[in-house]
Design an enzyme around this catalytic site. Structure first.
Site, PDB file in Angstrom:
ATOM      1  N   ASP A 183      -1.458  -0.972  -3.911  1.00 58.11           N
ATOM      2  CA  ASP A 183      -1.682  -0.137  -5.092  1.00 58.11           C
ATOM      3  C   ASP A 183      -0.393   0.009  -5.904  1.00 58.11           C
ATOM      4  OD1 ASP A 183      -0.094   1.885  -3.795  1.00 58.11           O
ATOM      5  OD2 ASP A 183      -1.871   2.391  -2.614  1.00 58.11           O
ATOM      6  N   ASN A 196      -0.391   4.540  -0.302  1.00 55.65           N
ATOM      7  CA  ASN A 196      -1.036   5.793   0.136  1.00 55.65           C
ATOM      8  C   ASN A 196      -1.772   5.674   1.466  1.00 55.65           C
ATOM      9  OD1 ASN A 196      -3.256   4.328  -0.564  1.00 55.65           O
ATOM     10  ND2 ASN A 196      -4.131   5.844  -1.948  1.00 55.65           N
ATOM     11  N   HIS A 204      -2.071 -16.786  -6.949  1.00 49.43           N
ATOM     12  CA  HIS A 204      -3.134 -16.260  -6.080  1.00 49.43           C
ATOM     13  C   HIS A 204      -4.313 -17.219  -5.917  1.00 49.43           C
ATOM     14  CE1 HIS A 204      -4.425 -15.661 -10.114  1.00 49.43           C
ATOM     15  NE2 HIS A 204      -5.635 -15.326  -9.716  1.00 49.43           N
ATOM     16  N   ASP A 205      -4.286 -18.360  -6.611  1.00 49.67           N
ATOM     17  CA  ASP A 205      -5.413 -19.290  -6.553  1.00 49.67           C
ATOM     18  C   ASP A 205      -5.160 -20.523  -5.701  1.00 49.67           C
ATOM     19  OD1 ASP A 205      -7.138 -17.803  -8.141  1.00 49.67           O
ATOM     20  OD2 ASP A 205      -6.394 -18.687  -9.997  1.00 49.67           O
ATOM     21  N   ASP A 258      -6.951 -15.301 -18.598  1.00 55.34           N
ATOM     22  CA  ASP A 258      -7.708 -15.965 -17.542  1.00 55.34           C
ATOM     23  C   ASP A 258      -8.673 -17.001 -18.125  1.00 55.34           C
ATOM     24  OD1 ASP A 258      -8.467 -15.747 -14.600  1.00 55.34           O
ATOM     25  OD2 ASP A 258     -10.412 -15.426 -15.525  1.00 55.34           O
ATOM     26  N   ASP A 303      -3.379  -9.053 -17.032  1.00 56.53           N
ATOM     27  CA  ASP A 303      -4.316 -10.170 -16.986  1.00 56.53           C
ATOM     28  C   ASP A 303      -5.469  -9.831 -17.924  1.00 56.53           C
ATOM     29  OD1 ASP A 303      -5.671 -12.536 -15.921  1.00 56.53           O
ATOM     30  OD2 ASP A 303      -4.485 -12.189 -14.098  1.00 56.53           O
ATOM     31  N   ASP A 319       0.849  -1.191   0.000  1.00 56.43           N
ATOM     32  CA  ASP A 319       0.000   0.000   0.000  1.00 56.43           C
ATOM     33  C   ASP A 319       0.885   1.241   0.000  1.00 56.43           C
ATOM     34  OD1 ASP A 319      -1.944   1.905   0.313  1.00 56.43           O
ATOM     35  OD2 ASP A 319      -2.273   1.486   2.446  1.00 56.43           O
ATOM     36  N   ASP A 350      -4.240   3.822   2.547  1.00 61.21           N
ATOM     37  CA  ASP A 350      -5.675   3.538   2.695  1.00 61.21           C
ATOM     38  C   ASP A 350      -5.955   2.061   2.992  1.00 61.21           C
ATOM     39  OD1 ASP A 350      -5.243   2.308   0.281  1.00 61.21           O
ATOM     40  OD2 ASP A 350      -6.802   3.412  -0.814  1.00 61.21           O
ATOM     41  N   GLU A 369      -4.182 -19.530 -19.174  1.00 62.05           N
ATOM     42  CA  GLU A 369      -4.554 -20.392 -18.050  1.00 62.05           C
ATOM     43  C   GLU A 369      -5.424 -21.525 -18.598  1.00 62.05           C
ATOM     44  OE1 GLU A 369      -6.552 -20.212 -13.607  1.00 62.05           O
ATOM     45  OE2 GLU A 369      -7.401 -19.006 -15.202  1.00 62.05           O
TER      46      GLU A 369
HETATM   47  C1  GLC Z   1      -8.954 -17.665 -12.798  1.00 59.30           C
HETATM   48  C2  GLC Z   1      -8.296 -16.705 -11.844  1.00 59.30           C
HETATM   49  C3  GLC Z   1      -9.069 -16.704 -10.570  1.00 59.30           C
HETATM   50  C4  GLC Z   1     -10.465 -16.231 -10.848  1.00 59.30           C
HETATM   51  C5  GLC Z   1     -11.127 -17.073 -11.953  1.00 59.30           C
HETATM   52  C6  GLC Z   1     -12.335 -16.395 -12.486  1.00 59.30           C
HETATM   53  O1  GLC Z   1      -8.864 -18.974 -12.383  1.00 59.30           O
HETATM   54  O2  GLC Z   1      -6.941 -17.012 -11.676  1.00 59.30           O
HETATM   55  O3  GLC Z   1      -8.467 -15.936  -9.570  1.00 59.30           O
HETATM   56  O4  GLC Z   1     -11.235 -16.293  -9.696  1.00 59.30           O
HETATM   57  O5  GLC Z   1     -10.281 -17.282 -13.041  1.00 59.30           O
HETATM   58  O6  GLC Z   1     -11.985 -15.249 -13.210  1.00 59.30           O
HETATM   59 CA    CA Z   2      -3.611   2.124  -1.292  1.00 58.03          CA
END
Ligand code: GLC
Ligand code: CA
Length: 551
Positions: free
Chosen positions: A30, A24, A327-328, A200, A99, A22, A26, A254
């Site tokens: 970012d 700023n 992140h998944d 994605d 993405d 972060d 909040d 993906e």
């Molecule tokens: C992909 C992304 C995931 C998202 C899903 C729907 O698997 O990596 O984070 O929730 O698609 O967009």
């Molecule tokens: Ca921020």
């Protein structure tokens, strides 16, 4: 020509913007924070960044529900902050990958609002169907996140398809106007200077004609009818022909459930490929069935089989995308490694994949060995998929067992803020963080590892540097040894200049290592190891070694 592609010599770093830094105060990560950390990312040896979505979004799926594809969200600093980051990255010779989420849009997108009002030309931008005569849903497909794949729209008096959350409406890619919109989006960002896209769930964009009921799949009904659908290749070819081929860019797709053989239909470099790389899921399935929520005991043989299938399957034809975290999925130290041997196993996991052939990605926090998060209350989870699993999926299991399932399976474990130092909120923000900080931040953080020569962070730096120096990592062939071992992963890489032997222990016990036949250990140089003293044939807990023979 294909072999000169820039992405083949780089290591990319994935940023999930909400939780990176972060700038700023909040409480929300970012691009101001990203700008501050560009030198840090570069210091790892990473020379590219993949950004999870930065676009305006209501945030139902943390940005994967986009309401405007040609802007940057205010909360991330808007377009001005993005351009500064883009220039800053390029000045440092770092590529920037966006993405592209076009299987669906947010239901807050203008297109969707116009579509349900039947305002042309948007009427057929989405997959609308009337209710069946008996009042039933248009078909029996399941959403991957929330119940069935259909939601009712009052205004239009029809159902729309949503393969993910209810607020993520699937686009009708069979409509040529929708494909034109996609091409406009791609051109917009490429003209601005971005270097490529991570697409994605792109293998879901073409649904089987007639949207038939699925009688094959017991769970996740429909997936066989929308994954690798009938027009997928054709649409990807169109994007390549009309847009990507005009730029020096990289396209990474993906691809849930993809096999190496299937992948080659898209990425075979001798066959005018429509994509550069695919994100496979096989290497994420060594401790679960189908999704992380169905946890099973970690099985190294399963993992090795997946790595070898992809290394061998693409050899000489296509290029691998290599990753252990994103992140998944929950954090790898807590899955294939060990929290007890957190430092050792984080380093070992780095070695296990950084010396394979392909382009490695590192997910924020992975480089310091961040581990899973164990909240005491299911209400603390934020992720739409996780919440559905807990609150809506029927099960006879006790609340404790169900919570435990989230500890193993939730993507939120990978989404806690990056731990920069041991000050309040792990130095992620001076305000109130949007999400919980993992309690282990006083012990696990970047600042303390910067000052420790033996830290995970500095080990990553060494490993990345080596991977870039060693031609055998870039070009060499791959051979797996000791396939039957359920504790050790041994592989060799070899080109005309050198031979490498990599061995990784996935065990917390001492393990005997049988040196593969034909390797003269007296002449070997040990170039990387996560322990100081090495016993030639005994591997310590989570030990990892890289040996080299120069020819
Ligand atoms: C992909 C992304 C995931 C998202 C899903 C729907 O698997 O990596 O984070 O929730 O698609 O967009
Ligand atoms: Ca921020």
């Amino acid at each position: 020509m294909e072999n000169k592609k820039w992405y083949k010599d780089r290591v990319l770093y994935q940023i999930w913007p909400r939780s990176f830094k972060d700038g700023n105060g909040d409480g929300m990560g970012d691009l101001i924070g990203v700008y501050e950390k560009l030198d840090y990312i570069k210091s790892l040896g990473c020379d590219g960044i993949w950004f999870s979505p930065l676009y305006p979004s209501p945030g139902v799926d943390c940005g994967y529900d986009i309401s405007d594809y040609m802007d940057i969200a205010e909360e991330f600093g808007g377009m001005e902050a993005f351009k500064k980051v883009l220039d800053g990255a390029h000045e440092r010779d770092m590529k920037v990958i966006m993405d592209l989420v076009v299987n669906h849009t947010s239901t807050e997108h203008e297109w969707f609002k116009k579509s349900y009002q039947r305002i042309e030309p948007y009427t057929d931008y989405y997959i609308w169907r009337p209710a069946k005569a008996n009042g039933k849903l248009p078909n029996n497909w399941d959403s991957l996140f929330e119940g069935k794949a259909w939601a009712w729209n009052e205004e239009r008096q029809e159902y729309y398809m949503h393969l993910f959350a209810i607020e993520q409406a699937d686009l009708n890619m069979d409509n040529p106007l929708v494909r034109e919109e996609v091409k406009k989006i791609l051109t917009f960002w490429l003209d601005m200077g971005v270097d490529g896209f991570r697409e994605d769930v792109i293998t879901f964009i073409s649904k089987k004609d007639g949207l038939p009921d699925d009688y094959i799949m017991p769970a996740s009904k429909g997936i066989n009818y929308f994954n690798h659908g009938p027009h997928l290749h054709e649409y990807l070819e169109e994007f390549k022909r009309d847009v990507f081929s005009q730029y020096d860019c990289m396209v990474l797709a993906e691809a849930p459930m993809v096999t190496p053989k299937k992948a080659l239909e898209y990425i075979d470099e001798s066959q005018n490929p429509v994509l550069d790389m695919m994100i496979q899921f096989a290497t994420q399935e060594a401790d679960c069935m189908f999704t992380d929520f169905y946890h099973t005991k970690f099985n190294l043989r399963k993992l090795k089989k997946a790595y070898s299938a992809w290394q061998n399957g693409l050899e000489g034809k296509g290029w691998n995308m290599l990753y252990i975290e994103n992140h998944d999925h929950p954090r790898m130290v807590s899955r294939y490694g060990s929290e007890k041997f957190r430092v050792e196993s984080a380093k070992m996991l780095a070695v296990s994949y950084l010396f394979l052939k392909g382009t490695p990605f590192i997910y924020q926090g992975q480089e310091i060995g961040m581990s899973n998060w164990y909240p005491s209350d299911p209400e603390m989870y934020e992720d739409v998929q996780t919440r559905w699993q807990y609150f809506n999926v029927a099960t006879k299991k006790s609340p404790e067992k169900r919570l435990e399932r989230l500890w193993h399976g939730s993507r939120d474990s990978a989404r806690t803020p990056v731990q920069w130092d041991n000050t309040e909120n792990a130095g992620f923000t001076t305000g109130t963080p949007w999400f919980y900080v993992n309690e282990n931040y006083t012990e696990v953080n970047v600042a303390s590892q910067e000052n420790d020569e033996n830290s995970i962070l500095n080990f990553y730096r060494k490993a990345i540097k080596l991977r870039k120096e060693l031609s055998a990592v870039r070009h060499g062939n791959y051979t797996e040894y000791g396939k039957n071992s359920s504790t050790l992963y041994t592989y060799a890489r070899e080109d005309e200049k050198q031979k490498l032997l990599i061995v990784c222990s996935f065990s917390e016990n001492l393990e005997n290592w049988d040196v593969p036949v034909g390797f003269d250990m007296d002449k070997a140089e040990l170039i990387l190891c996560n322990y100081e003293n090495v016993d030639a044939t005994v591997m310590k807990p989570y030990e990892a070694r890289v040996y080299c023979w120069e020819k």
